[in-house]
Motif scaffolding. Structure first.
Motif, short mmCIF file in Angstrom:
data_model
loop_
_atom_site.label_atom_id
_atom_site.label_comp_id
_atom_site.label_asym_id
_atom_site.label_seq_id
_atom_site.Cartn_x
_atom_site.Cartn_y
_atom_site.Cartn_z
N TYR A 48 -4.58 19.12 10.55
CA TYR A 48 -4.01 20.12 9.63
C TYR A 48 -3.06 19.45 8.64
N ALA A 49 -2.18 18.58 9.15
CA ALA A 49 -1.22 17.88 8.27
C ALA A 49 -1.97 16.95 7.31
N GLY A 50 -2.97 16.24 7.82
CA GLY A 50 -3.74 15.33 6.98
C GLY A 50 -4.55 16.03 5.92
N HIS A 51 -4.96 17.26 6.20
CA HIS A 51 -5.71 18.05 5.22
C HIS A 51 -4.87 18.22 3.95
N TRP A 52 -3.56 18.41 4.14
CA TRP A 52 -2.65 18.51 2.99
C TRP A 52 -2.67 17.23 2.17
N ALA A 53 -2.66 16.08 2.84
CA ALA A 53 -2.66 14.80 2.11
C ALA A 53 -3.98 14.58 1.38
N LEU A 54 -5.09 14.96 2.00
CA LEU A 54 -6.40 14.70 1.41
C LEU A 54 -6.83 15.73 0.37
N THR B 137 7.26 35.77 4.96
CA THR B 137 6.85 37.18 5.00
C THR B 137 8.00 37.94 5.65
N GLY B 138 7.78 39.19 5.95
CA GLY B 138 8.83 39.97 6.60
C GLY B 138 9.29 39.37 7.92
N ARG B 139 8.34 38.85 8.72
CA ARG B 139 8.69 38.35 10.06
C ARG B 139 8.34 36.89 10.31
N LEU B 140 7.67 36.25 9.35
CA LEU B 140 7.14 34.90 9.59
C LEU B 140 7.57 33.91 8.52
N ILE B 141 7.55 32.65 8.91
CA ILE B 141 7.66 31.54 7.97
C ILE B 141 6.45 30.65 8.21
N LEU B 142 5.70 30.38 7.15
CA LEU B 142 4.59 29.45 7.20
C LEU B 142 5.07 28.18 6.52
N ARG B 143 5.02 27.06 7.23
CA ARG B 143 5.63 25.82 6.74
C ARG B 143 4.79 24.62 7.15
N GLY B 144 5.24 23.44 6.72
CA GLY B 144 4.59 22.19 7.09
C GLY B 144 4.79 21.87 8.56
N TRP B 145 4.02 20.89 9.01
CA TRP B 145 4.00 20.52 10.43
C TRP B 145 5.11 19.56 10.79
N ARG B 146 5.63 19.70 12.02
CA ARG B 146 6.70 18.85 12.55
C ARG B 146 6.32 18.37 13.94
N GLN B 147 6.89 17.25 14.34
CA GLN B 147 6.64 16.74 15.69
C GLN B 147 7.03 17.78 16.74
N MET C 114 0.84 -1.17 0.00
CA MET C 114 0.00 0.00 0.00
C MET C 114 0.89 1.24 0.00
N MET C 115 0.61 2.15 -0.91
CA MET C 115 1.39 3.38 -1.02
C MET C 115 0.72 4.49 -0.21
N SER C 116 1.52 5.33 0.39
CA SER C 116 0.97 6.48 1.10
C SER C 116 1.13 7.72 0.23
N THR C 117 0.28 8.66 0.47
CA THR C 117 0.35 9.92 -0.26
C THR C 117 1.25 10.88 0.50
N VAL C 118 2.26 11.38 -0.16
CA VAL C 118 3.15 12.37 0.44
C VAL C 118 2.98 13.65 -0.35
N VAL C 119 2.66 14.71 0.37
CA VAL C 119 2.46 16.01 -0.26
C VAL C 119 3.59 16.92 0.20
N GLU C 120 4.21 17.57 -0.74
CA GLU C 120 5.25 18.55 -0.43
C GLU C 120 4.56 19.85 -0.03
N ILE C 121 4.67 20.21 1.23
CA ILE C 121 4.05 21.44 1.72
C ILE C 121 5.02 22.58 1.46
N PRO C 122 4.58 23.58 0.72
CA PRO C 122 5.49 24.70 0.43
C PRO C 122 5.79 25.52 1.68
N THR C 123 6.79 26.34 1.58
CA THR C 123 7.14 27.28 2.64
C THR C 123 6.86 28.68 2.13
N LEU C 124 6.13 29.45 2.93
CA LEU C 124 5.86 30.85 2.59
C LEU C 124 6.62 31.72 3.57
#
Length: 183
Positions: free
Chosen positions: A58-64, A13-23, A1-11
């Motif tokens: 939130y992380a699963g939303h990316w996969a689905l 801004t001047g003061r922030l980084i929006l990125r994928g989820w980590r433990q 069975m294969m799993s779906t892996v989605v590459e979450i981009p990094t955004l």
């Protein structure tokens, strides 16, 4: 069975980084979700296990869906301070939204506006959304302020999950908003 892996981009801004989820995001998110002030308008507090499940959603939303909320971190030190991004879980409402929440220590500093602006840019430029909304409780004055700063206008009301009354705040369309992201 294969799993779906989605590459979450990094955004960035001047003061922030929006990125994928980590433990490593569990501790700051558990603290945020345990705080009544931070979660008053987002379904209430969660214990640590509930915070982990919310992060997993939130992380699963990316996969689905191929898109979802990002972890919001400070550019200066990498500290995770909340979440922001496109969100459309099953049964929530009639259309996807830009959702966001920050730890209370980071309220009132413009971080939410900065994060939502980046998420709007991502939704417009990458996902092709012509318009976007946020569902906001009429008593959530801080979020109403963010929506207004970004040019959103009240566009009626709806029930989230069939029972939670909120206002619909619609952001300007892609061409009018001037939303932008940086990679």
């Amino acid at each position: 069975m294969m799993s779906t892996v989605v590459e979450i981009p990094t955004l960035e801004t001047g003061r922030l980084i929006l990125r994928g989820w980590r433990q490593a995001d569990v501790d700051p998110m558990a603290a945020m979700f345990a705080d009544e002030a931070a979660t008053r308008f987002a379904g209430g507090t969660h214990d640590r296990d509930g915070a982990w499940r919310q992060m997993a959603a939130y992380a699963g939303h990316w996969a689905l869906r191929g898109w979802g909320p990002f972890a919001v971190t400070l550019k200066q030190d990498g500290k995770t301070i909340g979440y922001c991004g496109p969100w459309d879980p099953e049964g929530k409402a009639d259309e996807p939204e830009i959702t966001y929440g920050l730890a209370t220590a980071y309220h009132g500093r413009g971080y939410a506006t900065e994060a939502v602006r980046a998420a709007l840019g991502f939704a417009h430029e990458t996902l092709g959304w012509r318009t976007a909304v946020s569902f906001i409780d009429r008593d959530n004055h801080a979020s109403l302020g963010v929506a207004r700063k970004l040019g959103a206008r009240r566009d009626g009301e709806t029930l989230l999950y069939g029972s939670v009354a909120v206002e619909i705040w619609r952001y300007p369309d892609a061409e009018a908003s001037g939303a932008e992201t940086a990679a």
